[in-house]
Motif scaffolding. Structure first.
Motif, short mmCIF file in Angstrom:
data_model
loop_
_atom_site.label_atom_id
_atom_site.label_comp_id
_atom_site.label_asym_id
_atom_site.label_seq_id
_atom_site.Cartn_x
_atom_site.Cartn_y
_atom_site.Cartn_z
N ARG E 7 32.99 9.61 10.88
CA ARG E 7 31.56 9.85 11.08
C ARG E 7 31.28 10.83 12.21
O ARG E 7 31.91 10.75 13.27
N HIS E 9 27.64 13.58 13.55
CA HIS E 9 26.22 13.80 13.27
C HIS E 9 25.78 15.18 13.72
O HIS E 9 26.43 15.81 14.55
N PHE E 32 21.19 14.09 10.86
CA PHE E 32 22.03 13.66 9.74
C PHE E 32 23.29 13.01 10.30
O PHE E 32 24.11 13.69 10.95
N THR E 84 18.92 17.15 1.76
CA THR E 84 20.03 16.29 2.17
C THR E 84 21.17 16.38 1.16
O THR E 84 22.35 16.49 1.53
N THR E 117 28.61 11.90 2.79
CA THR E 117 27.34 11.17 2.80
C THR E 117 26.53 11.58 4.01
O THR E 117 27.05 11.60 5.13
N LEU E 118 25.26 11.91 3.81
CA LEU E 118 24.35 12.22 4.92
C LEU E 118 23.25 11.16 4.97
O LEU E 118 22.44 11.06 4.04
N HIS E 119 23.23 10.41 6.07
CA HIS E 119 22.16 9.43 6.30
C HIS E 119 21.04 10.16 7.04
O HIS E 119 21.26 10.65 8.14
N GLU E 120 19.86 10.21 6.44
CA GLU E 120 18.77 10.94 7.12
C GLU E 120 17.81 10.02 7.84
O GLU E 120 16.99 10.47 8.65
N ARG E 125 19.43 8.19 2.21
CA ARG E 125 20.67 8.95 2.39
C ARG E 125 21.02 9.63 1.07
O ARG E 125 20.45 9.31 0.02
N TRP E 127 24.56 11.80 -1.04
CA TRP E 127 25.98 12.14 -0.95
C TRP E 127 26.41 13.01 -2.12
O TRP E 127 25.72 13.12 -3.12
N ASP F 35 18.71 -1.33 -1.98
CA ASP F 35 19.04 0.10 -2.03
C ASP F 35 19.17 0.54 -3.48
O ASP F 35 19.92 -0.08 -4.25
#
Lengths: 135, 135, 135, 135, 135, 135
Positions: E7, E9, E32, E84, E117-120, E125, E127, F35
């Motif tokens: 991970r 960011h 992100f 994203t 995977t991008l968590h916004e 999110r 991917w 989700d």
């Protein structure tokens, strides 16, 4: 009161002495996700509590002697149980000293309090919070 | 101040009385992820805030009468809205009583404060924090 | 495809052999938060993928020989690097065997796949996923 | 002391002035996950700290002028670094004003304190906590 | 199949073109949190999927041109909506190229798939997952 | 394959029939954090998988009949155990139907798969994933 908090982690081995600890009397280990919160009454001229770049560097320096180590073998912990709460205080002392010595950069001199939280799993954590002046 | 925090959860049904609650006046339910933090000025001789094994057992005992129940049917809650904040206090009272009665084992007698947090979803939680002596 | 996933954790010590591992060649440790996902094409008559009570018990049995141990000392791991991904497979094998032997109770016999995820910190995790029949 | 906390988020662009900020002197952006905690000594007759429906609406109103905006272009922030800690205070002021003006509905009039936490990533967050009367 | 995931960011500004995006047509921004998963059929001789030290370095190199930037000003994104999901693919392409060119070190040559995977935010999110050979 | 995922939650009461469920045979409840992931081979002309605004509205419509309800009283669930995995499929069916009927707006017509995950606590979750065409 304002606060900013930054996160790092360490991975250590250790064992505990005392029946209280049950199976944790054997050599085992932990990932500690470490949150350090810096508290200040007012913001600096730049609009921050502390320079988180330099504060983060100070945290890395405080954690380096512990990371990837068996804490049972470190002289500074001889005769002590390196419990989660004990380590929270140990890291607090290092960070408060860094603040008093000016190692945190702008804003570090006016910090009121510091809190160090160690998450040891998804179901347990410990912390120590104190005044920078008291450490 | 030192603290340790442990986590459990319960799954309950209930309903609320009062227009304030809108659709939550109907029988519905919640998963409450319960964090209990124990605060102590100093560590015990073993280097802990409290025996988290025994503290965890005390928490399970405090939660057992609520878990998998419809709280509307429990006599101890008759006439009350079992909101998240109300339940945080209810569990706080049980844990503070356990501390005062010595049910938390070593360290439990010197606890200064307890905080009980109930997470009801990813966007809402409530807590009650108080002195052990005040409960 | 349906899936259910349950969570446990272990706290272990170990060391790695190989320059690749840098400082992790020393004895250190980790908390592994362990998620096990069970996959099934259809639900049982009860409307579940598997009896999560019995599946959880099987997971606890699979983890018990590792928890609070120095993995370097366990004969089953002699000569192996007990990396996060290696341990994910080790636990997968135990869970798939439990499924094939009927130790997971109702639903366990029809499981298609299992995935075991080990979270080693807030920034790193590993997993192994495979068919139950292949283990 | 009782507390309830609710969560929202905003997505903003901004830049900082001052060497302290390094590469963040360029126009960049952030998702701020915003937690607002409301503290009250006692529960209302309904058994709550505050009407979280109305409190949540007040929070949305406080965030709306910031969300999907370049904060560098907003007159209310001219000449200021819109750091995470600065924005925590900005939102605190709006929420405390809402409490004093009765915009939070039942319970809002008796709030003792408010804390606003902004999570800017998985490794950094900031907050401001103060008495409602002081804002 | 084995996998390891790391991970990082980034914090960026951008804007979108198209009525679909509503208020996000204005210049705003995002944090992100980026997870990159590497999939491999078998472990290397060292017992890993990939050298996560070198893989992490490759990820930092892939993210550096984006971090603390206004993506609207970057020539490589001219005429594109840097959504994203689009960015997940962009980072996937960089990581798959790094794998094919041997930049991930031991294990990198045998990677089957990569997922980015991008968590916004805490509620959204995106991917992209693909074979390393297809990128 | 691209994916985007959005999050909502519901709070429901229910009970289960069958010895398998032990104490969960009584009326209890759950918060389900939901989700929904939408999978698509390629992005639309706007550069998205799906219009998450309209997809989120469709999700709210799918959840509304369940939220703040005792599921035991809903005719559509008569004679069924509304387990977490069962509900994941129920919501999947509603979302796949919405996709096929064009209710998700741009991008919704080209969706390949949908996955619905229900988190019932910090230690348990379930999901259903399937092709949009199969539902």
């Amino acid at each position: 009161m304002y606060a900013v908090e930054v996160r790092e982690h360490i991975m250590i081995a250790h064992s505990f002495r005392g029946e209280l600890f049950g199976p944790a009397q054997a050599v085992h280990g932990a990932t500690f996700v470490v949150d350090v919160a810096f508290f200040r009454e007012d913001l600096t001229q730049d609009g921050v509590v502390v320079d988180i770049g330099r504060a983060g560097d100070a945290l890395k320096r405080a954690l380096a002697p512990l990371n990837y180590r068996n804490l049972d073998e470190l002289p500074q912990f001889a005769g002590r149980n390196t419990t989660t709460e004990f380590l929270a205080r140990h890291i607090f002392d290092a960070m408060a000293k860094a603040a008093r010595e000016g190692a945190l950069g702008p804003g570090g001199d006016g910090l009121a309090r510091i809190r160090v939280t160690l998450h040891e799993s998804h179901v347990a954590r410990a912390w120590y919070e104190g005044a920078v002046a008291d450490a």
